[in-house]
Scaffold this motif. Sequence first.
Motif, PDB file in Angstrom:
ATOM      1  N   ASN A 186       0.830  -1.204   0.000  1.00 55.46           N
ATOM      2  CA  ASN A 186       0.000   0.000   0.000  1.00 55.46           C
ATOM      3  C   ASN A 186       0.865   1.256   0.000  1.00 55.46           C
ATOM      4  N   LEU A 187       1.953   1.237   0.741  1.00 53.82           N
ATOM      5  CA  LEU A 187       2.844   2.403   0.769  1.00 53.82           C
ATOM      6  C   LEU A 187       3.504   2.584  -0.594  1.00 53.82           C
ATOM      7  N   SER A 188       4.004   1.489  -1.180  1.00 54.48           N
ATOM      8  CA  SER A 188       4.676   1.588  -2.488  1.00 54.48           C
ATOM      9  C   SER A 188       3.726   2.091  -3.556  1.00 54.48           C
ATOM     10  N   VAL A 189       2.513   1.598  -3.533  1.00 53.77           N
ATOM     11  CA  VAL A 189       1.530   2.001  -4.541  1.00 53.77           C
ATOM     12  C   VAL A 189       1.309   3.518  -4.507  1.00 53.77           C
ATOM     13  N   HIS A 190       1.424   4.086  -3.317  1.00 54.30           N
ATOM     14  CA  HIS A 190       1.233   5.531  -3.205  1.00 54.30           C
ATOM     15  C   HIS A 190       2.540   6.305  -3.350  1.00 54.30           C
ATOM     16  N   GLY A 191       3.609   5.590  -3.691  1.00 55.33           N
ATOM     17  CA  GLY A 191       4.878   6.274  -3.962  1.00 55.33           C
ATOM     18  C   GLY A 191       5.694   6.588  -2.718  1.00 55.33           C
ATOM     19  N   VAL A 192       5.390   5.938  -1.596  1.00 47.92           N
ATOM     20  CA  VAL A 192       6.182   6.169  -0.383  1.00 47.92           C
ATOM     21  C   VAL A 192       7.441   5.302  -0.442  1.00 47.92           C
ATOM     22  N   ASP A 193       8.580   5.895  -0.094  1.00 47.04           N
ATOM     23  CA  ASP A 193       9.857   5.184  -0.037  1.00 47.04           C
ATOM     24  C   ASP A 193       9.828   4.268   1.191  1.00 47.04           C
ATOM     25  N   THR A 194       9.926   2.957   0.956  1.00 44.12           N
ATOM     26  CA  THR A 194       9.806   1.997   2.054  1.00 44.12           C
ATOM     27  C   THR A 194      11.167   1.443   2.493  1.00 44.12           C
ATOM     28  N   SER A 195      12.250   2.080   2.023  1.00 40.40           N
ATOM     29  CA  SER A 195      13.586   1.524   2.323  1.00 40.40           C
ATOM     30  C   SER A 195      13.907   1.557   3.820  1.00 40.40           C
ATOM     31  N   GLY A 196      13.183   2.378   4.585  1.00 42.08           N
ATOM     32  CA  GLY A 196      13.442   2.445   6.024  1.00 42.08           C
ATOM     33  C   GLY A 196      12.570   1.508   6.842  1.00 42.08           C
ATOM     34  N   ILE A 197      11.806   0.642   6.165  1.00 37.36           N
ATOM     35  CA  ILE A 197      10.930  -0.276   6.904  1.00 37.36           C
ATOM     36  C   ILE A 197      11.630  -1.617   7.093  1.00 37.36           C
ATOM     37  N   ARG A 198      11.622  -2.062   8.320  1.00 37.72           N
ATOM     38  CA  ARG A 198      12.272  -3.318   8.627  1.00 37.72           C
ATOM     39  C   ARG A 198      11.212  -4.402   8.815  1.00 37.72           C
ATOM     40  N   VAL A 199      11.379  -5.533   8.121  1.00 38.22           N
ATOM     41  CA  VAL A 199      10.487  -6.673   8.350  1.00 38.22           C
ATOM     42  C   VAL A 199      11.208  -7.606   9.311  1.00 38.22           C
ATOM     43  N   LEU A 200      10.676  -7.716  10.523  1.00 35.92           N
ATOM     44  CA  LEU A 200      11.335  -8.536  11.546  1.00 35.92           C
ATOM     45  C   LEU A 200      11.157 -10.006  11.207  1.00 35.92           C
ATOM     46  N   SER A 201      12.080 -10.826  11.653  1.00 38.81           N
ATOM     47  CA  SER A 201      11.894 -12.254  11.429  1.00 38.81           C
ATOM     48  C   SER A 201      11.563 -12.916  12.767  1.00 38.81           C
ATOM     49  N   GLY A 202      11.073 -14.122  12.693  1.00 40.21           N
ATOM     50  CA  GLY A 202      10.767 -14.844  13.929  1.00 40.21           C
ATOM     51  C   GLY A 202       9.304 -14.723  14.310  1.00 40.21           C
ATOM     52  N   GLU A 203       9.074 -14.599  15.611  1.00 42.99           N
ATOM     53  CA  GLU A 203       7.713 -14.677  16.151  1.00 42.99           C
ATOM     54  C   GLU A 203       6.929 -13.380  16.037  1.00 42.99           C
ATOM     55  N   TYR A 204       7.526 -12.332  15.526  1.00 44.20           N
ATOM     56  CA  TYR A 204       6.858 -11.025  15.516  1.00 44.20           C
ATOM     57  C   TYR A 204       5.637 -11.013  14.618  1.00 44.20           C
ATOM     58  N   LYS A 205       4.688 -10.163  14.981  1.00 48.75           N
ATOM     59  CA  LYS A 205       3.498  -9.979  14.143  1.00 48.75           C
ATOM     60  C   LYS A 205       3.396  -8.508  13.757  1.00 48.75           C
ATOM     61  N   THR A 206       2.739  -8.232  12.653  1.00 44.98           N
ATOM     62  CA  THR A 206       2.458  -6.854  12.270  1.00 44.98           C
ATOM     63  C   THR A 206       1.442  -6.254  13.251  1.00 44.98           C
TER      64      THR A 206
END
Length: 345
Positions: free
Chosen positions: A98-118
């Motif tokens: 959704n962010l990319s579609v609106h042209g927001v730069d997502t390079s600063g978003i970290r996708v955590l690994s493991g047990e984390y949830k959004t």
Amino acid sequence: MARNITILGSLNIDLVTRVPHHPLPGETLTASSFSISPGGKGANQAVACAKLSRPRPSSSSLPSPGNNEEKTKAEETAHIRMVGSLGPDSYGTTLLQNLSVHGVDTSGIRVLSGEYKTGIAFIIVDEPTGENRIILSPEANWFYSSPTSLLSSPDTLRGSPVDDSDSGKLPDLLIMQLEIPLATVLAALRAARNDGVKVLFNPAPAQHLPLDIYRGLEHLVVNETEAAMLASVDVSVLDTEEGCEKVAGEFVSRGVKNVVITLGGRGVYYMNDGKKKGLVPAEKAAVVDTTGAGDTFVGRYALDVVEGDGGFEIEKAVRKANRAAKMAVERRGAADSIPWRDELE
Ligand code: RIB
Ligand code: NA
């Protein structure tokens, strides 16, 4: 050249039910509708900056990741970068898309690994009034860079180069809310102070804050509940313009340059260094869902801050932000309800 805005904050998926009235204790209520949509104060404000800084693309050219980027870039007045954290799940993917579609730069978003949830927000919208009640489960947002990892990564504020001439530029404005740990916000605030980066702080949801947070703060945007809590007064003080002046004056005396208090259906009170002040009445709205209206307000206001070229006029910024927020309350959802720039003109 386009200005840079960085938003450090939350990304949530909103699970929204619309109900005929808010449930009473012990009551089971049947919802009239249910939807899953992108939200989170940080992500909403990023989408607001993006949508409000460019015209709505024709449906055939709706920007999608890797498509039409050149055209969108040419028409945007600001480069918007989101910094935050997601879980390794499909909700996270939806938010990134959704962010990319609106042209927001997502390079600063970290996708955590493991047990984390959004992060998740359970939202109940009362159909007759459009008012919402929200239960927030921050999840990955709470584990965003701890202050230590934030400080050990000095590029958090700088971001990736926008283009060759723009390599690792500091943002013109940093926007933060309070759906991530306060310690992270404080660390980023200190980094911004050191680097001379202007900050727009939207302390939502409100919590008690160290007084030092206000020192040299360029923009404080609060709703009436938040304003009352942070100024330690009863919310009824804000019932009158004199009361608003008193509360805004308190923030100015703590060191804030521009104070904006949103008063829902009554309008918006603003004060600039104690000099320019006033109440801009709300525009009449057919309220459908107030979710995201505050974030829309922040996004439009922020664009005036960076587009103003030093000539920032608080009253003008508040009026435009008011108009944008009015459109957001007339539509369902959070990010989905934010208007494009040309819808406002
Ligand atoms: O400001 C609105 C937002 O608050 C919603 O999108 C929800 O995610 C909550 O965080
Ligand atoms: Na809305």
